[in-house]
Scaffold this active site. Structure first.
Site, mmCIF file in Angstrom:
data_model
loop_
_atom_site.group_PDB
_atom_site.id
_atom_site.type_symbol
_atom_site.label_atom_id
_atom_site.label_comp_id
_atom_site.label_asym_id
_atom_site.label_seq_id
_atom_site.Cartn_x
_atom_site.Cartn_y
_atom_site.Cartn_z
ATOM 1 N N LYS A 141 0.872 -1.171 0.000
ATOM 2 C CA LYS A 141 0.000 0.000 0.000
ATOM 3 C C LYS A 141 0.910 1.223 0.000
ATOM 4 O O LYS A 141 1.596 1.501 0.985
ATOM 5 C CB LYS A 141 -0.909 -0.001 1.231
ATOM 6 C CG LYS A 141 -1.679 1.297 1.385
ATOM 7 C CD LYS A 141 -2.580 1.323 2.603
ATOM 8 C CE LYS A 141 -2.922 2.760 2.957
ATOM 9 N NZ LYS A 141 -3.813 2.885 4.113
ATOM 10 N N GLY B 256 -8.179 9.047 9.504
ATOM 11 C CA GLY B 256 -8.518 9.148 10.920
ATOM 12 C C GLY B 256 -9.557 10.201 11.253
ATOM 13 O O GLY B 256 -9.828 10.452 12.418
ATOM 14 N N ALA C 15 -9.480 5.294 3.909
ATOM 15 C CA ALA C 15 -9.334 6.401 4.858
ATOM 16 C C ALA C 15 -10.557 7.308 4.924
ATOM 17 O O ALA C 15 -11.164 7.632 3.903
ATOM 18 C CB ALA C 15 -8.120 7.265 4.537
ATOM 19 N N GLY C 16 -10.893 7.684 6.143
ATOM 20 C CA GLY C 16 -11.924 8.690 6.366
ATOM 21 C C GLY C 16 -13.299 8.155 6.702
ATOM 22 O O GLY C 16 -14.204 8.914 7.041
ATOM 23 N N ASN D 31 -9.137 1.734 9.436
ATOM 24 C CA ASN D 31 -8.440 1.373 10.668
ATOM 25 C C ASN D 31 -9.063 2.083 11.866
ATOM 26 O O ASN D 31 -9.680 1.473 12.725
ATOM 27 C CB ASN D 31 -6.942 1.712 10.516
ATOM 28 C CG ASN D 31 -6.072 1.171 11.648
ATOM 29 O OD1 ASN D 31 -4.898 0.949 11.466
ATOM 30 N ND2 ASN D 31 -6.601 0.938 12.840
ATOM 31 N N THR D 32 -8.963 3.425 11.871
ATOM 32 C CA THR D 32 -9.403 4.177 13.049
ATOM 33 C C THR D 32 -10.889 4.004 13.342
ATOM 34 O O THR D 32 -11.301 4.000 14.501
ATOM 35 C CB THR D 32 -9.083 5.676 12.857
ATOM 36 O OG1 THR D 32 -7.720 5.786 12.454
ATOM 37 C CG2 THR D 32 -9.286 6.456 14.136
#
Lengths: 262, 66
Positions: A104, A165, A191-192, A213-214
């Site tokens: 990635k 995040g 992301a996001g 992830n977050t």
């Protein structure tokens, strides 16, 4: 119905996957929570970061003792790299560590937003593809940048939904739709994403998959959120395949308009 | 003899190979990768690579990330 679900797989860099949810391994309380969250998410592809071994305490337990590379596709990232050169070095090290050639690619352009440096990402992708890597680039939700990366030979494009995040969800669904329409490689929103409905929206738009992830690790109950994300992704994918009804400005009655009481 | 490992200065004996150093850190058989003076050094070359004054090594592994 069941058969359709079973056959609904996607190809990425020569392998086929059933789960359309890719998860990160950062920010968890410990490796056991990481393992359980991955389990609850149903993910088959798991991202990791490449970092220096702490040489004053090198014998500490390792993430990959808890996340079996034989069972999961491990996707090393280049998070924290601000130049093409550093990202390329990181990918070479990741491949040397024996995980494979899937990476990635992230080249960050700004500390506050963590938005990608598009020019440096394209430059690094070109070198890495030339060296035989299967490159999955994290990139702005910019159709032209995605097109360039696909032309270079990236195995997918991974436009952001919102800053890493941030949990803001898909900020520009129209750009994501354009990227999906023009792409012949998988489009993975990366992301996001903040919650299960955001993941569902990504899949409803027609994205191949979503990476987060977050949103899981940062939930009050990460394991329950991992489960919610699995359902969100499945619901979004099913809705996409089902084909939603057209939006209308005015009502259309659901019940018969005839044989009403006199 | 002084070398740089992951940005830290370390004193090692003459004739130490990269394989010796990795083993000395307890990392033999672990999933790590080594960069030697900014070039990838394959594990098969660790034993034959003897460290010299001022060499720089990066030893990395996988950690949690997104």
């Amino acid at each position: 119905m069941q058969n359709q679900n079973l056959s609904d797989v996607f190809e990425l860099a020569g392998r086929s996957y059933r789960s359309r949810l890719l998860v990160g391994t950062g920010k968890y309380a410990d490796f056991e929570q990481t393992r359980l969250a991955i389990e609850a998410s149903g993910a088959e592809i798991v991202t990791v970061a490449v970092r220096r071994v702490n040489i004053t305490d090198p014998g500490k337990p390792n993430l990959l003792d808890h996340v079996d590379p034989k069972r999961f596709t491990i996707l090393p990232n280049t998070a924290g790299c601000y130049t093409a050169e550093d990202a390329i070095r990181t990918c070479r090290l990741a491949r040397e560590a024996g995980i494979g050639k899937l990476v990635k690619l992230e080249v960050i352009g700004d500390e506050k937003t963590l938005f990608p440096d598009v020019a440096a990402t394209i430059e690094a992708a070109r070198v890495l593809v030339g060296e035989g890597f299967d490159v999955l680039p994290y990139i702005t939700d910019d159709p032209v940048a995605c097109k360039r990366l696909e032309e270079i030979g990236c195995k997918a494009v991974m436009p952001l939904a919102a800053p890493i995040g941030s949990g803001l969800g898909i900020r520009n669904p129209y750009n994501i739709r354009i990227i999906i329409e023009q792409s012949t490689v998988p489009v993975i929103v990366d992301a996001g994403v903040g919650t299960a409905s955001d993941a569902a929206v990504a899949l409803e738009l027609g994205c191949t998959a979503v990476l987060m992830n977050t949103a899981i690790a940062g939930a009050r109950d990460p394991l329950l959120m991992a489960h919610a994300m699995k359902l969100g992704v499945e619901a979004g994918r099913a809705a996409f395949l089902a084909g939603r009804m057209p939006k209308r400005l005015y009502a259309t009655a659901s019940s018969p308009l005839t044989d009403l009481l006199g | 003899m002084r070398v740089h490992i992951n940005g830290e200065e370390k004193t090692i004996e003459e004739g130490t190979s990269v394989a010796d150093l990795v083993a000395g850190l307890g990392l033999a058989g672990r999933r790590v990768a080594v960069e030697y003076n900014r070039q990838i050094l394959r594990a098969s070359d660790w034993a034959a690579t003897l460290l010299r004054e001022d060499d720089a090594l990066e030893i990395v592994h996988f950690v949690g990330g997104g």
